[in-house]
Write an enzyme that holds these catalytic residues in place. Structure first.
Site, mmCIF file in Angstrom:
data_model
loop_
_atom_site.group_PDB
_atom_site.id
_atom_site.type_symbol
_atom_site.label_atom_id
_atom_site.label_comp_id
_atom_site.label_asym_id
_atom_site.label_seq_id
_atom_site.Cartn_x
_atom_site.Cartn_y
_atom_site.Cartn_z
ATOM 1 N N ARG A 85 28.638 -27.498 9.055
ATOM 2 C CA ARG A 85 28.884 -28.704 8.256
ATOM 3 C C ARG A 85 29.279 -28.343 6.829
ATOM 4 N NH1 ARG A 85 25.764 -29.765 12.394
ATOM 5 N NH2 ARG A 85 25.811 -31.842 13.318
ATOM 6 N N ASP B 59 32.925 -18.859 9.499
ATOM 7 C CA ASP B 59 31.904 -17.903 9.064
ATOM 8 C C ASP B 59 32.071 -16.567 9.788
ATOM 9 O OD1 ASP B 59 30.458 -19.756 7.390
ATOM 10 O OD2 ASP B 59 29.717 -20.700 9.214
ATOM 11 N N ASP C 293 34.223 -14.226 15.553
ATOM 12 C CA ASP C 293 33.425 -13.018 15.322
ATOM 13 C C ASP C 293 32.142 -13.031 16.149
ATOM 14 O OD1 ASP C 293 32.302 -15.151 13.751
ATOM 15 O OD2 ASP C 293 31.031 -13.635 12.816
ATOM 16 N N ASP D 105 37.584 -19.776 13.708
ATOM 17 C CA ASP D 105 36.207 -19.928 13.283
ATOM 18 C C ASP D 105 36.214 -19.621 11.782
ATOM 19 O OD1 ASP D 105 33.350 -19.954 13.319
ATOM 20 O OD2 ASP D 105 33.394 -17.767 13.351
HETATM 21 C C1 BG6 Z 1 28.459 -21.368 12.251
HETATM 22 C C2 BG6 Z 1 27.668 -20.147 11.851
HETATM 23 O O1 BG6 Z 1 29.763 -21.249 11.796
HETATM 24 O O2 BG6 Z 1 27.883 -22.542 11.706
HETATM 25 C C3 BG6 Z 1 26.209 -20.303 12.218
HETATM 26 O O3 BG6 Z 1 28.212 -19.013 12.491
HETATM 27 C C4 BG6 Z 1 25.662 -21.608 11.648
HETATM 28 O O4 BG6 Z 1 25.487 -19.204 11.730
HETATM 29 C C5 BG6 Z 1 26.530 -22.790 12.085
HETATM 30 O O5 BG6 Z 1 24.336 -21.833 12.099
HETATM 31 C C6 BG6 Z 1 26.083 -24.125 11.498
HETATM 32 O O6 BG6 Z 1 26.254 -24.093 10.110
HETATM 33 P P1 BG6 Z 1 25.663 -25.157 9.086
HETATM 34 O O7 BG6 Z 1 26.272 -24.730 7.771
HETATM 35 O O8 BG6 Z 1 26.132 -26.495 9.510
HETATM 36 O O9 BG6 Z 1 24.185 -25.021 9.130
HETATM 37 MG MG MG Z 2 31.560 -16.959 13.040
#
Ligand code: BG6
Ligand code: MG
Length: 230
Positions: A118, A10, A171, A8
């Site tokens: 994304r 984030d 996480d 993962d």
């Molecule tokens: C995940 C995060 O990796 O991506 C989430 O943990 C987030 O918090 C999701 O909502 C989607 O991310 P994004 O950048 O496409 O809005």
């Molecule tokens: Mg994460």
């Protein structure tokens, strides 16, 4: 035999989870929704639209907005988020991650990113980590978000590996659930009570040591094999 690692992004590779939370909290306040502390765990790992649904649910506002309004809220959150991540650099790679990636590379393991975001490719580029990964799942290709196993199954297929040949890192509670539903070995990073479903837990990324994780992975694989042979 261990052949690959799936990550993962984030909250695992870098602490961008705090920027997601900050951007969502800003939107929630605008909608008159006060998010409780447990929302932090509920929001981790969820896709953009699933996260918005979680927030509206906390505020008792499910069904209040049109599709267009929901899309506008999500776009607004993403605009705030992209501003927050714009200044990220190599210095924002979490402790222990460079060591883990380098050890994996030296050991000949292949690696993939299984992030619902994304924005993941942009962040990886800013962190100067893109070249470590042979595959990155495109969330646009997915039908279901975490805790559905789809993203981890896809990453494993992109690496051309079997379920018992990979270790996946998360996480988020939704993410650990997704890994286990995919039949893979899960490393949970964070609160052990929240991530109790993981096979191996560490309090933070600084405690990630490939040789130690591999010993635990090999022991579990061996036990499973012995049990299947009666
Ligand atoms: C995940 C995060 O990796 O991506 C989430 O943990 C987030 O918090 C999701 O909502 C989607 O991310 P994004 O950048 O496409 O809005
Ligand atoms: Mg994460």
């Amino acid at each position: 035999m261990l052949k690959g690692l799936i990550f993962d992004l984030d909250g695992v590779i870098t602490d961008s989870a705090r920027f997601h939370l900050a951007a969502w909290n800003e939107l929630a306040r605008q909608l008159g929704i006060e998010l409780p502390p447990e929302a932090n765990d509920d929001l981790r790992g969820r896709s953009r639209m699933d996260s918005l649904a979680v927030i509206l649910n906390y505020g008792g506002q499910v069904g209040r907005y049109s599709e267009e309004e929901l899309a506008a809220f999500a776009a607004q959150k993403n605009a705030a988020y992209t501003k927050l991540i714009a200044g990220m650099t190599e210095a924002d790679v979490l402790p222990g991650i460079h060591r883990l990636l380098d050890d994996a590379k030296t050991s000949g393991l292949t690696m993939a990113i299984a992030s619902a975001s994304r924005n993941a490719p942009v962040i990886l580029n800013q962190l100067r980590l893109t070249d470590y990964f042979t595959a990155t799942v495109d969330p646009n290709d997915l039908q279901h978000g975490k805790p559905d196993p789809e993203i981890f199954v896809r990453a494993q297929k992109l690496l051309g590996l079997q379920t018992d040949e990979v270790i996946s890192f998360e996480d988020a509670s939704a993410g650990v659930q997704a890994i286990k539903a995919a039949g893979q070995y899960a490393v949970g990073i964070g609160d052990v009570h929240v991530l109790a479903a993981a096979d191996y837990n560490v309090p933070d990324t600084g405690a990630l040591v490939l040789s130690k994780i591999k010993v635990a992975f090999d022991t579990q694989t061996q036990t499973k094999e012995e049990m299947s042979h009666g």
